[in-house]
Motif scaffolding. Structure first.
Motif, PDB file in Angstrom:
ATOM      1  N   PHE A   1       1.483 -19.032  -5.353  1.00 45.46           N
ATOM      2  CA  PHE A   1       1.589 -17.619  -5.717  1.00 45.46           C
ATOM      3  C   PHE A   1       2.813 -16.984  -5.091  1.00 45.46           C
ATOM      4  CE2 PHE A   1       0.088 -15.176  -1.905  1.00 45.46           C
ATOM      5  CZ  PHE A   1      -0.339 -16.234  -1.102  1.00 45.46           C
ATOM      6  N   ARG A   2       3.134 -15.817  -5.634  1.00 42.44           N
ATOM      7  CA  ARG A   2       4.203 -14.998  -5.055  1.00 42.44           C
ATOM      8  C   ARG A   2       3.685 -13.572  -4.903  1.00 42.44           C
ATOM      9  NH1 ARG A   2       9.616 -15.680  -7.547  1.00 42.44           N
ATOM     10  NH2 ARG A   2      10.006 -17.016  -5.753  1.00 42.44           N
ATOM     11  N   PHE A   3       3.893 -13.021  -3.731  1.00 44.74           N
ATOM     12  CA  PHE A   3       3.479 -11.637  -3.492  1.00 44.74           C
ATOM     13  C   PHE A   3       4.353 -10.673  -4.290  1.00 44.74           C
ATOM     14  CE2 PHE A   3       2.024 -13.647   0.453  1.00 44.74           C
ATOM     15  CZ  PHE A   3       0.802 -13.028   0.655  1.00 44.74           C
ATOM     16  N   PRO A   4       3.746  -9.671  -4.945  1.00 45.24           N
ATOM     17  CA  PRO A   4       4.566  -8.606  -5.522  1.00 45.24           C
ATOM     18  C   PRO A   4       5.378  -7.937  -4.401  1.00 45.24           C
ATOM     19  CG  PRO A   4       2.342  -8.487  -6.391  1.00 45.24           C
ATOM     20  CD  PRO A   4       2.322  -9.512  -5.283  1.00 45.24           C
ATOM     21  N   GLY A   5       6.678  -7.849  -4.587  1.00 41.36           N
ATOM     22  CA  GLY A   5       7.548  -7.265  -3.566  1.00 41.36           C
ATOM     23  C   GLY A   5       7.923  -8.242  -2.463  1.00 41.36           C
ATOM     24  N   GLY A   6       7.516  -9.495  -2.575  1.00 43.27           N
ATOM     25  CA  GLY A   6       7.754 -10.462  -1.502  1.00 43.27           C
ATOM     26  C   GLY A   6       6.643 -10.374  -0.474  1.00 43.27           C
ATOM     27  N   SER A   7       6.557 -11.399   0.387  1.00 35.05           N
ATOM     28  CA  SER A   7       5.406 -11.478   1.300  1.00 35.05           C
ATOM     29  C   SER A   7       5.385 -10.350   2.313  1.00 35.05           C
ATOM     30  CB  SER A   7       5.398 -12.825   2.013  1.00 35.05           C
ATOM     31  OG  SER A   7       6.595 -12.984   2.754  1.00 35.05           O
ATOM     32  N   VAL A   8       6.538  -9.801   2.638  1.00 33.67           N
ATOM     33  CA  VAL A   8       6.598  -8.697   3.599  1.00 33.67           C
ATOM     34  C   VAL A   8       7.354  -7.566   2.922  1.00 33.67           C
ATOM     35  CG1 VAL A   8       7.318  -8.004   5.909  1.00 33.67           C
ATOM     36  CG2 VAL A   8       6.775 -10.394   5.449  1.00 33.67           C
ATOM     37  N   ASN A   9       6.702  -6.472   2.721  1.00 29.99           N
ATOM     38  CA  ASN A   9       7.365  -5.362   2.038  1.00 29.99           C
ATOM     39  C   ASN A   9       6.863  -4.033   2.594  1.00 29.99           C
ATOM     40  OD1 ASN A   9       5.004  -4.405   0.382  1.00 29.99           O
ATOM     41  ND2 ASN A   9       5.155  -6.524  -0.357  1.00 29.99           N
ATOM     42  N   ALA A  10       7.432  -2.959   2.093  1.00 32.39           N
ATOM     43  CA  ALA A  10       7.139  -1.638   2.643  1.00 32.39           C
ATOM     44  C   ALA A  10       5.668  -1.241   2.461  1.00 32.39           C
ATOM     45  CB  ALA A  10       8.039  -0.605   1.980  1.00 32.39           C
ATOM     46  N   TYR A  11       4.970  -1.913   1.548  1.00 31.90           N
ATOM     47  CA  TYR A  11       3.578  -1.528   1.259  1.00 31.90           C
ATOM     48  C   TYR A  11       2.554  -2.309   2.075  1.00 31.90           C
ATOM     49  CZ  TYR A  11       5.461   0.990  -2.714  1.00 31.90           C
ATOM     50  OH  TYR A  11       6.151   1.858  -3.500  1.00 31.90           O
ATOM     51  N   ASN A  12       2.971  -3.411   2.662  1.00 26.82           N
ATOM     52  CA  ASN A  12       1.940  -4.235   3.321  1.00 26.82           C
ATOM     53  C   ASN A  12       2.243  -4.544   4.791  1.00 26.82           C
ATOM     54  OD1 ASN A  12       3.879  -6.242   3.312  1.00 26.82           O
ATOM     55  ND2 ASN A  12       2.786  -7.614   1.948  1.00 26.82           N
ATOM     56  N   MET A  13       3.096  -3.749   5.409  1.00 28.39           N
ATOM     57  CA  MET A  13       3.520  -4.044   6.783  1.00 28.39           C
ATOM     58  C   MET A  13       2.363  -4.185   7.762  1.00 28.39           C
ATOM     59  SD  MET A  13       6.979  -2.004   7.466  1.00 28.39           S
ATOM     60  CE  MET A  13       8.446  -2.407   6.560  1.00 28.39           C
ATOM     61  N   ASP A  14       1.331  -3.390   7.583  1.00 28.95           N
ATOM     62  CA  ASP A  14       0.209  -3.456   8.520  1.00 28.95           C
ATOM     63  C   ASP A  14      -0.743  -4.599   8.193  1.00 28.95           C
ATOM     64  OD1 ASP A  14       1.210  -1.181   9.637  1.00 28.95           O
ATOM     65  OD2 ASP A  14      -0.034   0.160   8.409  1.00 28.95           O
ATOM     66  N   LEU A  15      -0.553  -5.176   7.027  1.00 26.40           N
ATOM     67  CA  LEU A  15      -1.595  -6.053   6.506  1.00 26.40           C
ATOM     68  C   LEU A  15      -1.131  -7.466   6.186  1.00 26.40           C
ATOM     69  CD1 LEU A  15      -4.472  -5.045   5.850  1.00 26.40           C
ATOM     70  CD2 LEU A  15      -3.783  -4.854   3.459  1.00 26.40           C
ATOM     71  N   TYR A  16       0.191  -7.651   6.115  1.00 29.42           N
ATOM     72  CA  TYR A  16       0.669  -8.903   5.517  1.00 29.42           C
ATOM     73  C   TYR A  16       0.237 -10.144   6.292  1.00 29.42           C
ATOM     74  CZ  TYR A  16       4.516  -9.322   8.890  1.00 29.42           C
ATOM     75  OH  TYR A  16       5.248  -9.468  10.030  1.00 29.42           O
ATOM     76  N   GLN A  17       0.167 -10.031   7.627  1.00 27.53           N
ATOM     77  CA  GLN A  17      -0.214 -11.219   8.393  1.00 27.53           C
ATOM     78  C   GLN A  17      -1.654 -11.625   8.088  1.00 27.53           C
ATOM     79  OE1 GLN A  17       1.024  -9.423  12.089  1.00 27.53           O
ATOM     80  NE2 GLN A  17       2.433 -11.120  12.470  1.00 27.53           N
ATOM     81  N   GLU A  18      -2.493 -10.614   7.953  1.00 35.11           N
ATOM     82  CA  GLU A  18      -3.899 -10.891   7.686  1.00 35.11           C
ATOM     83  C   GLU A  18      -4.084 -11.478   6.278  1.00 35.11           C
ATOM     84  OE1 GLU A  18      -8.104  -8.505   8.232  1.00 35.11           O
ATOM     85  OE2 GLU A  18      -6.263  -7.445   8.709  1.00 35.11           O
TER      86      GLU A  18
END
Ligand SMILES: [Zn+2]
Length: 306
Positions: A197-214
């Motif tokens: 899979f590919r994350f929308p916006g890439g794996s680390v983006n402005a929308y998931n900063m608090d959540l991407y690691q989880e």
């Protein structure tokens, strides 16, 4: 008179707290580095949501990681781990092959659209296989395109059902719910259980900063492999011409392997026009093209703290 020698109290002293802070910082550093090594991912510095950094090919050697059997069946204290019980990659082996020399992995996000047929025809014309990270569509024409992607030998991967950043990056559970919808659709329509899979916006983006690691940890636990990219095409830039897109891809191609971000969008005529140029110019330089599969070492972003 016996004088008692007073030793300064360590616990609770300024020195104690200083050590505590240094210890915590070092501890978290080792932990994050350890995790990166553990998953065999390379760490890219992310400079803004959609920009691409230079790949460090020598960063980390591929490592083997096999999740223990029965992980899925275990009852977890974390609610989202118990939910979405069908959402496990068939294979949960994270051993990657050595990088292939001069290999290009073209990837198309956001399809299927009315452009997909043209893209597939061009790829066929040059005998090139690629990867499509798709979104959810339920009309017959789109379902036929999912099947065409598979039938013509390309890799089909998950991008997102809704592609709605605000919705999917609300929580791990909302990410999984969205993922499950498109995962099931691909499986029902094509018979393929996508495991990339590919994350929308890439794996680390402005929308998931608090959540991407989880989210990443949970997706890896479920056996899925994700791919960011190390070659941008600029095809989302306003006014990008076909030649500008091709120039950018060719100029950005690393010596070993390039994972190229392109878009399959209804209004991106110029991406389709750029495709023959990209293929011809890179083939002339001795590159070959391949679809992604889970043996290809992931290219992943890392978050650069301030
Ligand atoms: Zn997208």
């Amino acid at each position: 008179m016996k004088r008692e020698k007073r030793t300064p109290k360590y616990l609770g002293s300024v020195r104690f707290y200083r050590h505590l802070i240094v210890g915590a910082v070092l501890g978290s550093l080792f932990l994050s580095t350890g995790l990166a090594v553990f998953f065999g991912v390379e760490n890219h510095q992310l400079k803004g949501a959609a920009t691409v950094s230079v790949e460090r090919e020598d960063a980390l050697a591929p490592v083997e990681m096999v999740l223990p059997d029965g992980v899925a069946a275990e009852e977890s204290e974390i609610a989202y781990q118990n939910a979405h019980s069908t959402l496990y990659a068939g294979e949960r082996d994270f051993s990657f092959a050595p990088d292939r020399e001069k290999t290009v992995y073209l990837t198309f996000d956001d399809g299927p659209t009315q452009r997909t047929g043209e893209i597939l025809d061009i790829l066929d014309q040059y005998g090139v296989k690629a990867t499509f990270f798709v979104i959810y569509r339920d009309d017959e024409a789109s379902k036929e395109l999912y099947r065409e992607i598979v039938a013509r030998g390309h890799t089909i991967g998950v991008h997102s059902a809704s592609h709605d950043y605000g919705k999917i990056y609300q929580s791990v559970d909302s990410y999984l719910a969205d993922f499950e919808q498109i995962y099931q659709q691909i499986y029902e329509v094509t018979g393929v259980r996508p495991d990339l899979f590919r994350f929308p916006g890439g794996s680390v983006n402005a929308y998931n900063m608090d959540l991407y690691q989880e989210i990443i940890a949970e997706m890896l636990r479920r056996g899925f492999v994700y791919y960011d990219w190390n070659v941008g095409s600029g095809d989302t830039m306003r006014g990008a011409t076909a030649t500008a897109i091709a120039d950018r891809v060719v100029a950005g191609m690393p010596a070993k392997r390039g994972i190229v971000l392109l878009h399959d969008s209804a209004n991106k005529d110029q991406t389709v026009q750029a495709l023959p140029q990209i293929i011809k110019r890179l083939q002339a330089q001795g590159y070959s093209f391949a679809p992604l599969d889970r043996m290809v070492r992931p290219c992943t972003f890392g978050y650069q703290s301030e």
